[in-house]
Design an enzyme around this catalytic site. Structure first.
Site, PDB file in Angstrom:
ATOM      1  N   TYR A  25       0.841  -1.206   0.000  1.00 18.23           N
ATOM      2  CA  TYR A  25       0.000   0.000   0.000  1.00 18.23           C
ATOM      3  C   TYR A  25       0.878   1.260   0.000  1.00 18.23           C
ATOM      4  CZ  TYR A  25      -3.062   3.629   2.015  1.00 18.23           C
ATOM      5  OH  TYR A  25      -3.731   4.798   2.268  1.00 18.23           O
ATOM      6  N   VAL A  79      -0.738  10.555   5.903  1.00 20.23           N
ATOM      7  CA  VAL A  79      -0.675   9.215   5.304  1.00 20.23           C
ATOM      8  C   VAL A  79      -1.786   8.358   5.913  1.00 20.23           C
ATOM      9  CG1 VAL A  79       0.717   7.108   5.126  1.00 20.23           C
ATOM     10  CG2 VAL A  79       1.794   9.332   4.742  1.00 20.23           C
ATOM     11  N   GLY A  80      -2.710   7.924   5.067  1.00 15.86           N
ATOM     12  CA  GLY A  80      -3.814   7.079   5.530  1.00 15.86           C
ATOM     13  C   GLY A  80      -3.285   5.740   6.037  1.00 15.86           C
ATOM     14  N   SER A 107      -3.936  12.423   8.806  1.00 17.04           N
ATOM     15  CA  SER A 107      -4.875  12.181   7.699  1.00 17.04           C
ATOM     16  C   SER A 107      -6.289  11.967   8.225  1.00 17.04           C
ATOM     17  CB  SER A 107      -4.420  10.933   6.938  1.00 17.04           C
ATOM     18  OG  SER A 107      -5.455  10.445   6.114  1.00 17.04           O
ATOM     19  N   TYR A 130     -10.267  15.378   3.959  1.00 22.68           N
ATOM     20  CA  TYR A 130     -10.889  14.955   2.705  1.00 22.68           C
ATOM     21  C   TYR A 130     -12.331  15.416   2.781  1.00 22.68           C
ATOM     22  CZ  TYR A 130      -7.188  11.801   1.047  1.00 22.68           C
ATOM     23  OH  TYR A 130      -6.024  11.278   0.550  1.00 22.68           O
ATOM     24  N   THR A 156      -6.959  18.384   1.030  1.00 20.46           N
ATOM     25  CA  THR A 156      -6.397  17.648  -0.116  1.00 20.46           C
ATOM     26  C   THR A 156      -7.357  17.711  -1.293  1.00 20.46           C
ATOM     27  OG1 THR A 156      -5.137  16.216   1.329  1.00 20.46           O
ATOM     28  CG2 THR A 156      -5.578  15.377  -0.887  1.00 20.46           C
ATOM     29  N   ARG A 165      -4.405   1.532  -7.686  1.00 20.02           N
ATOM     30  CA  ARG A 165      -3.110   0.900  -7.419  1.00 20.02           C
ATOM     31  C   ARG A 165      -3.375  -0.601  -7.439  1.00 20.02           C
ATOM     32  NH1 ARG A 165      -4.168   4.832  -2.654  1.00 20.02           N
ATOM     33  NH2 ARG A 165      -4.277   6.695  -3.927  1.00 20.02           N
ATOM     34  N   LYS A 252      -3.532  21.192  -0.706  1.00 18.83           N
ATOM     35  CA  LYS A 252      -2.587  20.131  -1.094  1.00 18.83           C
ATOM     36  C   LYS A 252      -3.017  19.461  -2.402  1.00 18.83           C
ATOM     37  CE  LYS A 252      -0.575  15.890   0.837  1.00 18.83           C
ATOM     38  NZ  LYS A 252      -1.142  14.761   0.098  1.00 18.83           N
ATOM     39  N   SER A 274       2.075  18.942  -5.311  1.00 17.16           N
ATOM     40  CA  SER A 274       2.072  17.513  -4.995  1.00 17.16           C
ATOM     41  C   SER A 274       1.266  16.741  -6.026  1.00 17.16           C
ATOM     42  CB  SER A 274       1.431  17.318  -3.610  1.00 17.16           C
ATOM     43  OG  SER A 274       1.211  15.949  -3.321  1.00 17.16           O
ATOM     44  N   HIS A 276       0.483  13.607  -4.939  1.00 14.90           N
ATOM     45  CA  HIS A 276       0.058  12.552  -4.015  1.00 14.90           C
ATOM     46  C   HIS A 276       1.050  11.379  -4.040  1.00 14.90           C
ATOM     47  CE1 HIS A 276      -3.828  11.970  -1.725  1.00 14.90           C
ATOM     48  NE2 HIS A 276      -3.281  10.795  -1.521  1.00 14.90           N
ATOM     49  N   ILE A 310      10.594  12.821  -2.099  1.00 11.22           N
ATOM     50  CA  ILE A 310      11.726  13.161  -1.226  1.00 11.22           C
ATOM     51  C   ILE A 310      12.176  11.928  -0.447  1.00 11.22           C
ATOM     52  CG2 ILE A 310      12.414  14.491   0.825  1.00 11.22           C
ATOM     53  CD1 ILE A 310      10.671  16.776  -0.278  1.00 11.22           C
ATOM     54  N   ARG A 311      13.425  11.562  -0.655  1.00 13.31           N
ATOM     55  CA  ARG A 311      13.995  10.405   0.034  1.00 13.31           C
ATOM     56  C   ARG A 311      15.288  10.758   0.760  1.00 13.31           C
ATOM     57  NH1 ARG A 311       9.751   9.331  -1.288  1.00 13.31           N
ATOM     58  NH2 ARG A 311       8.938   7.621  -2.545  1.00 13.31           N
ATOM     59  N   GLY A 330       6.387  11.608   2.953  1.00 10.64           N
ATOM     60  CA  GLY A 330       5.370  10.580   3.196  1.00 10.64           C
ATOM     61  C   GLY A 330       6.074   9.254   3.460  1.00 10.64           C
TER      62      GLY A 330
HETATM   63  C1  FMN Z   1       0.554   5.082   1.949  1.00 13.60           C
HETATM   64  C2  FMN Z   1       0.173   6.505   1.635  1.00 13.60           C
HETATM   65  C3  FMN Z   1      -1.053   6.991   2.077  1.00 13.60           C
HETATM   66  C4  FMN Z   1      -1.391   8.323   1.844  1.00 13.60           C
HETATM   67  N1  FMN Z   1      -2.570   8.823   2.356  1.00 13.60           N
HETATM   68  C5  FMN Z   1      -2.843  10.130   2.210  1.00 13.60           C
HETATM   69  C6  FMN Z   1      -3.982  10.697   2.841  1.00 13.60           C
HETATM   70  O1  FMN Z   1      -4.731  10.029   3.560  1.00 13.60           O
HETATM   71  N2  FMN Z   1      -4.224  12.019   2.622  1.00 13.60           N
HETATM   72  C7  FMN Z   1      -3.428  12.800   1.844  1.00 13.60           C
HETATM   73  O2  FMN Z   1      -3.698  13.980   1.668  1.00 13.60           O
HETATM   74  N3  FMN Z   1      -2.330  12.285   1.255  1.00 13.60           N
HETATM   75  C8  FMN Z   1      -2.013  10.986   1.439  1.00 13.60           C
HETATM   76  N4  FMN Z   1      -0.879  10.482   0.867  1.00 13.60           N
HETATM   77  C9  FMN Z   1       0.016  11.361   0.110  1.00 13.60           C
HETATM   78  C10 FMN Z   1       1.064  11.997   1.033  1.00 13.60           C
HETATM   79  O3  FMN Z   1       0.461  12.953   1.871  1.00 13.60           O
HETATM   80  C11 FMN Z   1       2.150  12.698   0.232  1.00 13.60           C
HETATM   81  O4  FMN Z   1       1.581  13.584  -0.687  1.00 13.60           O
HETATM   82  C12 FMN Z   1       3.065  11.707  -0.506  1.00 13.60           C
HETATM   83  O5  FMN Z   1       3.328  10.579   0.300  1.00 13.60           O
HETATM   84  C13 FMN Z   1       4.368  12.378  -0.880  1.00 13.60           C
HETATM   85  O6  FMN Z   1       5.174  11.519  -1.613  1.00 13.60           O
HETATM   86  P1  FMN Z   1       6.370  10.635  -0.975  1.00 13.60           P
HETATM   87  O7  FMN Z   1       5.712   9.454  -0.331  1.00 13.60           O
HETATM   88  O8  FMN Z   1       7.170  10.272  -2.165  1.00 13.60           O
HETATM   89  O9  FMN Z   1       7.084  11.498   0.034  1.00 13.60           O
HETATM   90  C14 FMN Z   1      -0.517   9.149   1.111  1.00 13.60           C
HETATM   91  C15 FMN Z   1       0.696   8.643   0.664  1.00 13.60           C
HETATM   92  C16 FMN Z   1       1.059   7.335   0.933  1.00 13.60           C
HETATM   93  C17 FMN Z   1       2.400   6.836   0.473  1.00 13.60           C
END
Ligand code: FMN
Length: 388
Positions: A25, A79-80, A107, A130, A156, A165, A252, A274, A276, A310-311, A330
């Protein structure tokens, strides 16, 4: 304890310790994952200008994001299902962020509730919203975030419909995991995760279960969420939410200069460039490539943040030198959380901080606020030379 020197080390341990459906996920992008891949590979195209014989003592990564002091310009992204990567994951990540001096964003689709995270922290955190069809529920969420003293609402905009996915469908993703022969077989190899998970009662969506009529189990919930995201969200509705909240608002999921101008018009305090993390529109450009045009359009009138890809601390530095005023991670913190709980999130933040600080010194800079395009070598045509 293994020696952790970079974010990839944490990712390897995360993969070993967390059930496959939650690792997948986190580690997925939508469809072909082109945007997911380019979010990181496009950072690699930008080179840094090495400068020497500059007094590099007294360095500082401290700055502000939306007027709030931060130890470095790196917030934890919403992150959900974070609480499925590690038991009570949102509370633990929020504590790690607070101790480090960076913002934590909770989240809407978290496992720990707004109230859980408020009880685990002393300083205000940010809440990501959301928007749902059920307006009363959205209003109640906003009031709960206010009661918990959240200091920003992150709305968002890029997930009114869910990007596909493939692995989540194949794995039958759910919280908590449904017990099928293949999930049971996998869970048996993740005993440490299981023992910790048995010690918390928080194993479903904490902001939803118990706050919405007729939702008592997870199966109901997944269909409820897919039906509930509001497909009619538009700028007028965003303005109304902003008015109801009355505090700082961050929008966002902006990837286009035209949308950035709309965000400005609606009076947002900041935007997050972003896509996402490559999980929504596959085929969209990477955030770091989208950033320059958005900065040119609105950068002098609104605070521009960015995430996706970003890593490392070098990636943060590149985004800041490009002109962003803040960044979010994230997956980089999720790897740490899945690997080692709260200590892993702290380790992820330490790794990124050290990389940023050392890179700053080798670029001849002492303050993160002094970084600029003069620190970068950006290839010609980096932004893309697209037809009209
Ligand atoms: C597993 C996962 C769940 C996410 N859930 C949400 C969420 O609930 N709400 C949201 O605005 N963004 C969510 N995102 C997006 C992150 O806030 C963020 O934009 C993203 O992870 C940035 O990219 P990166 O993982 O490469 O740093 C999620 C990202 C991941 C990887």
């Amino acid at each position: 304890m293994p020696v952790i020197t970079n974010i990839n080390d944490l990712k390897r341990i995360h993969r070993r310790r967390v059930p496959k459906m939650f690792y997948d996920y986190a580690e997925s992008g939508s469809w072909t994952e082109q945007t997911f891949r380019e979010n990181t590979s496009d950072f690699d195209q930008i080179r840094l200008r090495q400068r020497v014989a500059v007094d590099m003592s007294g360095r500082s990564t401290a700055t502000q994001m939306i007027g709030q002091d931060v130890a470095m310009p790196v917030a934890l992204a919403p992150v959900g299902l974070t609480g499925m990567q590690h038991a009570d994951g949102e509370m633990k990540a929020a504590r790690a962020a607070e101790a480090f001096g960076v913002p934590f964003t909770l989240s809407t689709m978290s496992i720990n509730s707004i109230e859980d995270v408020a009880s685990a922290t002393n300083k205000p955190f940010w809440f990501q919203l959301y928007t749902m069809r059920d307006q009363d529920y959205v209003s109640r969420l906003i009031e709960r975030a206010r009661a918990a003293k959240c200091s920003a609402l992150v709305i968002t905009l890029d997930l009114q419909i869910l990007g596909q996915r493939h692995k989540d469908i194949k794995n039958g993703l759910s919280a908590p995991p449904k017990l099928t022969p293949s999930t049971i077989a996998n869970l048996m190899t993740k005993w440490r995760w299981g023992i910790e998970m048995l010690q918390t009662k928080n194993r479903s969506f904490g902001n939803i279960v118990g706050h919405v009529d007729n939702i008592s189990d997870a199966a109901d919930l997944s269909s409820w969420t897919t039906e509930q995201f509001d497909p009619t969200l538009d700028w007028g509705k965003i303005a109304k939410i902003k008015e109801q909240w009355g505090g700082k608002v961050i929008l966002k999921g902006i990837l286009d200069a035209e949308d950035a101008k709309m965000a400005l018009k609606v009076g947002a305090d900041a935007i997050i460039v972003s896509n996402h993390g490559g999980r929504q529109l596959d085929g969209a450009i990477s955030s770091i490539r989208a950033l320059p045009a958005i900065l040119d359009a609105v950068g002098d009138q609104i605070e521009v943040h960015m995430d996706s890809g970003i890593r490392s601390g070098q990636d943060v530095l590149k985004a800041m030198a490009m002109g962003a005023k803040g960044t979010y991670i994230g997956r980089a913190f999720i790897y740490g959380l899945g690997a080692m709980g709260q200590a892993g999130v702290t380790r992820a933040l330490e790794v990124i901080h050290k990389e940023m600080d050392t890179t700053m010194a080798l670029c001849g800079e002492t303050k993160v606020t002094d970084l600029g395009r003069h620190n970068l070598l950006v290839p010609k045509g980096f932004e893309g030379d697209w037809q009209d």
